[in-house]
Design a protein around this motif. Structure first.
Motif, PDB file in Angstrom:
ATOM      1  N   GLN A  35       5.035   4.534   0.723  1.00 52.91           N
ATOM      2  CA  GLN A  35       4.630   3.150   0.522  1.00 52.91           C
ATOM      3  C   GLN A  35       4.411   2.878  -0.957  1.00 52.91           C
ATOM      4  O   GLN A  35       3.876   3.719  -1.684  1.00 52.91           O
ATOM      5  CB  GLN A  35       3.342   2.846   1.298  1.00 52.91           C
ATOM      6  CG  GLN A  35       3.482   2.957   2.809  1.00 52.91           C
ATOM      7  CD  GLN A  35       4.422   1.910   3.377  1.00 52.91           C
ATOM      8  OE1 GLN A  35       4.164   0.722   3.284  1.00 52.91           O
ATOM      9  NE2 GLN A  35       5.526   2.363   3.961  1.00 52.91           N
ATOM     10  N   ALA A  36       4.825   1.692  -1.392  1.00 49.70           N
ATOM     11  CA  ALA A  36       4.627   1.283  -2.790  1.00 49.70           C
ATOM     12  C   ALA A  36       3.237   0.670  -2.910  1.00 49.70           C
ATOM     13  O   ALA A  36       3.078  -0.541  -2.997  1.00 49.70           O
ATOM     14  CB  ALA A  36       5.702   0.285  -3.221  1.00 49.70           C
ATOM     15  N   ARG A  76       5.811   1.469  -9.389  1.00 49.96           N
ATOM     16  CA  ARG A  76       5.716   1.332  -7.934  1.00 49.96           C
ATOM     17  C   ARG A  76       4.714   0.248  -7.555  1.00 49.96           C
ATOM     18  O   ARG A  76       4.930  -0.508  -6.603  1.00 49.96           O
ATOM     19  CB  ARG A  76       5.318   2.660  -7.297  1.00 49.96           C
ATOM     20  CG  ARG A  76       6.399   3.718  -7.418  1.00 49.96           C
ATOM     21  CD  ARG A  76       5.952   5.025  -6.793  1.00 49.96           C
ATOM     22  NE  ARG A  76       5.776   4.881  -5.358  1.00 49.96           N
ATOM     23  CZ  ARG A  76       6.780   4.877  -4.490  1.00 49.96           C
ATOM     24  NH1 ARG A  76       8.019   5.008  -4.932  1.00 49.96           N
ATOM     25  NH2 ARG A  76       6.564   4.757  -3.204  1.00 49.96           N
ATOM     26  N   HIS A  79       6.243  -2.929  -7.532  1.00 46.75           N
ATOM     27  CA  HIS A  79       7.340  -3.023  -6.557  1.00 46.75           C
ATOM     28  C   HIS A  79       8.702  -3.019  -7.235  1.00 46.75           C
ATOM     29  O   HIS A  79       9.621  -3.719  -6.825  1.00 46.75           O
ATOM     30  CB  HIS A  79       7.192  -4.261  -5.657  1.00 46.75           C
ATOM     31  CG  HIS A  79       5.955  -4.265  -4.834  1.00 46.75           C
ATOM     32  ND1 HIS A  79       5.543  -5.361  -4.108  1.00 46.75           N
ATOM     33  CD2 HIS A  79       5.019  -3.300  -4.626  1.00 46.75           C
ATOM     34  CE1 HIS A  79       4.407  -5.079  -3.486  1.00 46.75           C
ATOM     35  NE2 HIS A  79       4.072  -3.831  -3.790  1.00 46.75           N
ATOM     36  N   ALA A  81      11.913  -0.827  -8.019  1.00 42.72           N
ATOM     37  CA  ALA A  81      12.617   0.381  -7.603  1.00 42.72           C
ATOM     38  C   ALA A  81      13.076   1.194  -8.807  1.00 42.72           C
ATOM     39  O   ALA A  81      13.366   0.643  -9.873  1.00 42.72           O
ATOM     40  CB  ALA A  81      13.814   0.008  -6.729  1.00 42.72           C
ATOM     41  N   ASP A 140      15.149   6.583  -3.988  1.00 42.32           N
ATOM     42  CA  ASP A 140      14.012   5.671  -3.895  1.00 42.32           C
ATOM     43  C   ASP A 140      14.263   4.610  -2.827  1.00 42.32           C
ATOM     44  O   ASP A 140      15.080   3.701  -3.002  1.00 42.32           O
ATOM     45  CB  ASP A 140      13.772   4.999  -5.244  1.00 42.32           C
ATOM     46  CG  ASP A 140      12.493   4.172  -5.263  1.00 42.32           C
ATOM     47  OD1 ASP A 140      11.761   4.176  -4.253  1.00 42.32           O
ATOM     48  OD2 ASP A 140      12.228   3.521  -6.297  1.00 42.32           O
ATOM     49  N   LEU A 142      12.469   2.215  -1.992  1.00 47.12           N
ATOM     50  CA  LEU A 142      11.959   0.883  -2.338  1.00 47.12           C
ATOM     51  C   LEU A 142      13.121  -0.084  -2.572  1.00 47.12           C
ATOM     52  O   LEU A 142      12.955  -1.299  -2.495  1.00 47.12           O
ATOM     53  CB  LEU A 142      11.073   0.966  -3.578  1.00 47.12           C
ATOM     54  CG  LEU A 142      10.371  -0.313  -4.043  1.00 47.12           C
ATOM     55  CD1 LEU A 142       9.484  -0.891  -2.945  1.00 47.12           C
ATOM     56  CD2 LEU A 142       9.537  -0.039  -5.294  1.00 47.12           C
ATOM     57  N   ASN A 165      11.483  -4.017   4.163  1.00 49.75           N
ATOM     58  CA  ASN A 165      11.700  -3.091   3.057  1.00 49.75           C
ATOM     59  C   ASN A 165      11.008  -1.786   3.432  1.00 49.75           C
ATOM     60  O   ASN A 165       9.889  -1.792   3.960  1.00 49.75           O
ATOM     61  CB  ASN A 165      11.105  -3.654   1.765  1.00 49.75           C
ATOM     62  CG  ASN A 165      11.303  -2.721   0.583  1.00 49.75           C
ATOM     63  OD1 ASN A 165      10.714  -1.658   0.517  1.00 49.75           O
ATOM     64  ND2 ASN A 165      12.129  -3.132  -0.361  1.00 49.75           N
ATOM     65  N   GLN A 167       9.332   0.419   1.915  1.00 51.11           N
ATOM     66  CA  GLN A 167       8.035   0.762   1.348  1.00 51.11           C
ATOM     67  C   GLN A 167       7.039  -0.396   1.295  1.00 51.11           C
ATOM     68  O   GLN A 167       5.951  -0.246   0.744  1.00 51.11           O
ATOM     69  CB  GLN A 167       8.220   1.329  -0.062  1.00 51.11           C
ATOM     70  CG  GLN A 167       9.025   2.623  -0.080  1.00 51.11           C
ATOM     71  CD  GLN A 167       8.963   3.316  -1.422  1.00 51.11           C
ATOM     72  OE1 GLN A 167       7.961   3.219  -2.149  1.00 51.11           O
ATOM     73  NE2 GLN A 167      10.008   4.031  -1.774  1.00 51.11           N
ATOM     74  N   LEU A 168       7.418  -1.541   1.874  1.00 51.74           N
ATOM     75  CA  LEU A 168       6.547  -2.715   1.795  1.00 51.74           C
ATOM     76  C   LEU A 168       6.268  -3.277   3.183  1.00 51.74           C
ATOM     77  O   LEU A 168       6.867  -2.861   4.172  1.00 51.74           O
ATOM     78  CB  LEU A 168       7.199  -3.783   0.914  1.00 51.74           C
ATOM     79  CG  LEU A 168       7.524  -3.354  -0.521  1.00 51.74           C
ATOM     80  CD1 LEU A 168       8.301  -4.445  -1.229  1.00 51.74           C
ATOM     81  CD2 LEU A 168       6.239  -3.026  -1.281  1.00 51.74           C
ATOM     82  N   ALA A 174      11.085  -5.940  -2.792  1.00 54.60           N
ATOM     83  CA  ALA A 174      10.888  -5.327  -4.099  1.00 54.60           C
ATOM     84  C   ALA A 174      11.218  -6.335  -5.192  1.00 54.60           C
ATOM     85  O   ALA A 174      11.847  -7.373  -4.932  1.00 54.60           O
ATOM     86  CB  ALA A 174      11.776  -4.090  -4.234  1.00 54.60           C
TER      87      ALA A 174
END
Length: 201
Positions: A35-36, A76, A79, A81, A140, A142, A165, A167-168, A174
Motif C-alpha cells: 500500500q502507498a 510513495r 502516490h 509510481a 512497482d 502503484l 489501483n 496500492q490505493l 496514482a
C-alpha cells in the motif's frame, strides 16, 4: 542507551507492525498487497538517525541507503509510481493468467490491466488483491489499475467492471494516472435511468 540503538528499535517496531493475539501468541495475518501509505514519521526518524550515525562513522554507502529510502517513502506518500520499476506487460499477463477464475488478460493502456473472470464469485476485491500480489515481484504495482469483468454475468450490474489501483483505495489513482471508463454504460447513467423509470410508473 545509545541514540542509534533507540532509533533502530523504533524503526524495527514501526516497520514490522507486529501484533499479538489475545492469548499472547503472535497473530498470523494474511498477506496483503503493498500500500502507498503516508510517510511514517517514526521510520523517517530512524532513517535520519541512521544518516547521522553513518556520517559520524564515514559510511557513505549506509548514508546513501538511508537517504534513498526516505526519498522512496516520500514518493510513495505522494502516490508517484517508481519509473525505474516499470512492470513488463507480457510478464504481468503471464503471471496473472494462472490465477483461479481468470479467463483472459489484456492491457487496455499503459496503466489499466483488464482481467476477465468466469463467475461472479471472482468479480471481487479479493481477485484484485491476488492479481496485485502476483504482479509485485515484477515491479512497482502503484503504476497498475486492475479492472475485473465477469464474462459469465447474467445481469447488467454483474457485468460492471470492478476497478482499483493496486496500492490505493477504491476510486483513487496514482499521480498522473487518469481514471478510465471501462464499462460501455456508466453505472451512474444506468442508476439515473432506472430512477427515472421508477418515477414514470
Amino acid at each position: 542507551m545509545p541514540r542509534w540503538l533507540i532509533a533502530a528499535a523504533v524503526t524495527c517496531v514501526a516497520a514490522a507492525g507486529c501484533s499479538e493475539a489475545p492469548d499472547g501468541k503472535t497473530a498470523q495475518i494474511a498477506r496483503q498487497p503493498q500500500q502507498a501509505d503516508p510517510t511514517n514519521p517514526l521510520i523517517t526518524a530512524g532513517h535520519l538517525a541512521g544518516v547521522e550515525v553513518a556520517g559520524l562513522s564515514g559510511d557513505q554507502r549506509a548514508m546513501q541507503g538511508h537517504i534513498e529510502a526516505m526519498h522512496k517513502d516520500m514518493m510513495r506518500s505522494m502516490h508517484l509510481a517508481d519509473p525505474s520499476r516499470r512492470i513488463d506487460h507480457e510478464a504481468a499477463s503471464a503471471a496473472v493468467r494462472p490465477l483461479q477464475g481468470v479467463q483472459s488478460v489484456v492491457w487496455i493502456d499503459n496503466a489499466n490491466l483488464l482481467v476477465m473472470v468466469g463467475g461472479g464469485q471472482y468479480r471481487s476485491m479479493a481477485t484484485i488483491d491476488n492479481v496485485c500480489l502476483a504482479l509485485e515481484p515484477l515491479g512497482d504495482t502503484l503504476s497498475v489499475v486492475v479492472n475485473v469483468q465477469d464474462v459469465m454475468a447474467t445481469t447488467s450490474e454483474g457485468a460492471d467492471t470492478l476497478s482499483r489501483n493496486c496500492q490505493l483505495g477504491a476510486g483513487e489513482r496514482a499521480m498522473f494516472q487518469q481514471k478510465r471508463q471501462v464499462d460501455a454504460l456508466d453505472p451512474e447513467v444506468r442508476r439515473v435511468f432506472r430512477a427515472q423509470q421508477g418515477v414514470g410508473k
